[in-house]
Design an enzyme around this catalytic site. Structure first.
Site, mmCIF file in Angstrom:
data_model
loop_
_atom_site.group_PDB
_atom_site.id
_atom_site.type_symbol
_atom_site.label_atom_id
_atom_site.label_comp_id
_atom_site.label_asym_id
_atom_site.label_seq_id
_atom_site.Cartn_x
_atom_site.Cartn_y
_atom_site.Cartn_z
ATOM 1 N NE ARG A 81 -1.462 -1.110 4.173
ATOM 2 C CZ ARG A 81 -2.007 -1.106 5.392
ATOM 3 N NH1 ARG A 81 -2.920 -0.734 5.841
ATOM 4 N NH2 ARG A 81 -0.564 -1.310 6.025
ATOM 5 C CE1 TYR A 91 -0.429 -11.227 13.283
ATOM 6 C CE2 TYR A 91 1.012 -12.747 15.034
ATOM 7 C CZ TYR A 91 0.757 -11.826 13.604
ATOM 8 O OH TYR A 91 1.942 -12.416 12.762
ATOM 9 C CE LYS A 146 -0.768 -13.439 11.027
ATOM 10 N NZ LYS A 146 -0.541 -13.366 8.675
HETATM 11 N N1 NAP Z 1 7.852 -9.902 12.139
HETATM 12 C C1 NAP Z 1 7.453 -11.367 12.721
HETATM 13 O O1 NAP Z 1 8.226 -11.181 13.635
HETATM 14 C C2 NAP Z 1 6.352 -11.600 11.994
HETATM 15 C C3 NAP Z 1 6.193 -13.647 13.000
HETATM 16 C C4 NAP Z 1 5.182 -14.479 12.343
HETATM 17 C C5 NAP Z 1 4.727 -14.091 11.638
HETATM 18 N N2 NAP Z 1 4.579 -12.525 11.116
HETATM 19 C C6 NAP Z 1 3.756 -12.334 9.272
HETATM 20 O O2 NAP Z 1 3.974 -12.307 8.329
HETATM 21 C C7 NAP Z 1 3.786 -11.070 7.224
HETATM 22 C C8 NAP Z 1 5.043 -10.436 7.027
HETATM 23 O O3 NAP Z 1 5.158 -9.397 8.057
HETATM 24 P P1 NAP Z 1 6.569 -8.710 8.482
HETATM 25 O O4 NAP Z 1 6.845 -8.794 9.286
HETATM 26 O O5 NAP Z 1 7.046 -8.334 7.099
HETATM 27 O O6 NAP Z 1 6.316 -7.096 8.781
HETATM 28 P P2 NAP Z 1 5.892 -5.788 7.219
HETATM 29 O O7 NAP Z 1 7.743 -5.648 7.618
HETATM 30 O O8 NAP Z 1 5.569 -4.689 9.055
HETATM 31 O O9 NAP Z 1 4.900 -6.302 5.843
HETATM 32 C C9 NAP Z 1 4.158 -6.443 5.681
HETATM 33 C C10 NAP Z 1 3.682 -6.093 5.051
HETATM 34 O O10 NAP Z 1 2.197 -5.874 4.410
HETATM 35 C C11 NAP Z 1 1.602 -5.233 3.639
HETATM 36 N N3 NAP Z 1 0.500 -5.025 3.982
HETATM 37 C C12 NAP Z 1 0.288 -5.000 5.561
HETATM 38 N N4 NAP Z 1 -1.525 -4.526 5.399
HETATM 39 C C13 NAP Z 1 -1.977 -5.069 3.756
HETATM 40 C C14 NAP Z 1 -2.583 -4.345 3.629
HETATM 41 N N5 NAP Z 1 -4.189 -4.489 4.515
HETATM 42 N N6 NAP Z 1 -2.577 -4.567 2.187
HETATM 43 C C15 NAP Z 1 -2.037 -4.799 1.195
HETATM 44 N N7 NAP Z 1 -0.863 -4.750 1.982
HETATM 45 C C16 NAP Z 1 -0.518 -4.874 2.779
HETATM 46 C C17 NAP Z 1 2.378 -3.797 4.439
HETATM 47 O O11 NAP Z 1 2.396 -3.084 3.522
HETATM 48 P P3 NAP Z 1 2.418 -1.544 3.403
HETATM 49 O O12 NAP Z 1 3.394 -1.084 4.131
HETATM 50 O O13 NAP Z 1 2.880 -1.053 1.904
HETATM 51 O O14 NAP Z 1 1.140 -1.394 3.375
HETATM 52 C C18 NAP Z 1 4.169 -5.008 3.746
HETATM 53 O O15 NAP Z 1 4.250 -4.999 2.861
HETATM 54 C C19 NAP Z 1 2.493 -10.905 8.136
HETATM 55 O O16 NAP Z 1 1.700 -11.564 7.396
HETATM 56 C C20 NAP Z 1 3.501 -10.857 9.731
HETATM 57 O O17 NAP Z 1 2.019 -11.266 10.306
HETATM 58 C C21 NAP Z 1 5.218 -11.796 10.482
#
Ligand code: NAP
Length: 236
Positions: free
Chosen positions: A37, A152, A156
């Site tokens: 986004r 959250y 998940k």
């Molecule tokens: N980091 C962790 O510790 C962790 C652990 C377990 C699972 N996860 C999962 O991994 C995935 C990626 O997270 P991340 O850690 O890489 O965090 P991140 O760096 O914040 O990345 C999140 C991504 O999702 C996009 N996004 C969020 N809401 C959106 C929406 N409504 N529409 C379209 N795009 C959206 C963001 O795009 P924009 O910023 O451009 O909007 C960004 O590209 C998530 O599903 C998260 O739940 C993360």
């Protein structure tokens, strides 16, 4: 699946885990469309030469358009990495309703609409035999609840249930559906500052998740991993 020339959409790929996955798959020879986004992040990635679709997956029409535009650019779709997601932690006593609904709309409803549109294309692959891979990025919070993670965690857990259902529906159509559950990954997730995390260099990096996801995709199509948990070896 051979990564060479594979047509792949990675959602939530303007930063963090999704971007690392996209880079890794591209290095492996895949053709990758990014999505997110944020204007500034999208502009920077387009300047690098990436094809990025701007879409908010929590908006129904955006989620549908996202898959359509990705498939138009790629000439079809072989793989969806359903990664877009976010979360804010709060204990039940302080849970904000609108924030919970936003998480549901992105992590569950958005993921479903994107997967539905992708699956509708994948069943047509191979002259109607079907062919494809969907990888849902879940979380260890989708396997075990913990204090402060309730809302959250619910999204998940829900994504895990969706994964199991879609898997049963789509296996006969030669489409593999997997759930990947990372523990803490060093990203800006939930607005956090990666630099402020304790023992950050000992915890999972986005590139580790990219390694895991690439391995799942590259496995021969006759087999697949249903669920994968990823932990840091010694984060203490
Ligand atoms: N980091 C962790 O510790 C962790 C652990 C377990 C699972 N996860 C999962 O991994 C995935 C990626 O997270 P991340 O850690 O890489 O965090 P991140 O760096 O914040 O990345 C999140 C991504 O999702 C996009 N996004 C969020 N809401 C959106 C929406 N409504 N529409 C379209 N795009 C959206 C963001 O795009 P924009 O910023 O451009 O909007 C960004 O590209 C998530 O599903 C998260 O739940 C993360």
């Amino acid at each position: 699946m051979n990564l060479q020339d594979a047509r792949i959409l990675v959602t939530g790929s303007t930063s963090g885990i999704g971007l690392a996955i996209a880079r890794r798959l591209h290095e492996g020879g895949a053709r990758v469309v990014l999505a997110g986004r944020d204007d500034a992040k999208i502009a920077a990635l387009r300047a690098e030469g990436w094809h990025v679709v701007q879409a908010d997956v929590s908006r129904d029409e955006d989620a549908v358009r996202l898959v359509r535009e990705a498939a138009e650019h790629l000439g079809g779709l072989d793989v969806l990495v359903n990664n877009a997601g976010g979360g804010r932690y709060a204990p039940l006593l302080e849970q904000d309703t609108a924030e919970f609904r936003q998480m549901l709309d992105t992590n569950l409803v958005g993921a479903t609409v994107v997967a539905r549109e992708a699956a509708r294309l994948m069943v047509q692959n191979g002259g109607g035999q079907g062919h494809g891979t969907i990888i849902n990025i879940g979380s260890v919070s989708g396997l075990r609840g913990s204090a402060g993670a309730g809302a959250y965690s619910a999204t998940k857990f829900g994504l895990r249930g969706l994964t199991q259902s879609w898997r049963d529906e789509l296996r006969p159509k030669n489409i593999r559906v997997s759930y990947v559950a990372p523990s803490e990954v060093i990203t800006g997730f939930g607005g956090s500052d990666p630099a402020s995390r304790k023992n950050a260099d000992r915890k999972i990096q986005p590139e580790d998740m990219a390694h895991a996801v690439a391995a799942l995709i590259e496995m021969d199509d006759r087999a697949f991993v249903t669920e994968l948990e990823v932990f840091a070896t010694n984060p203490w």
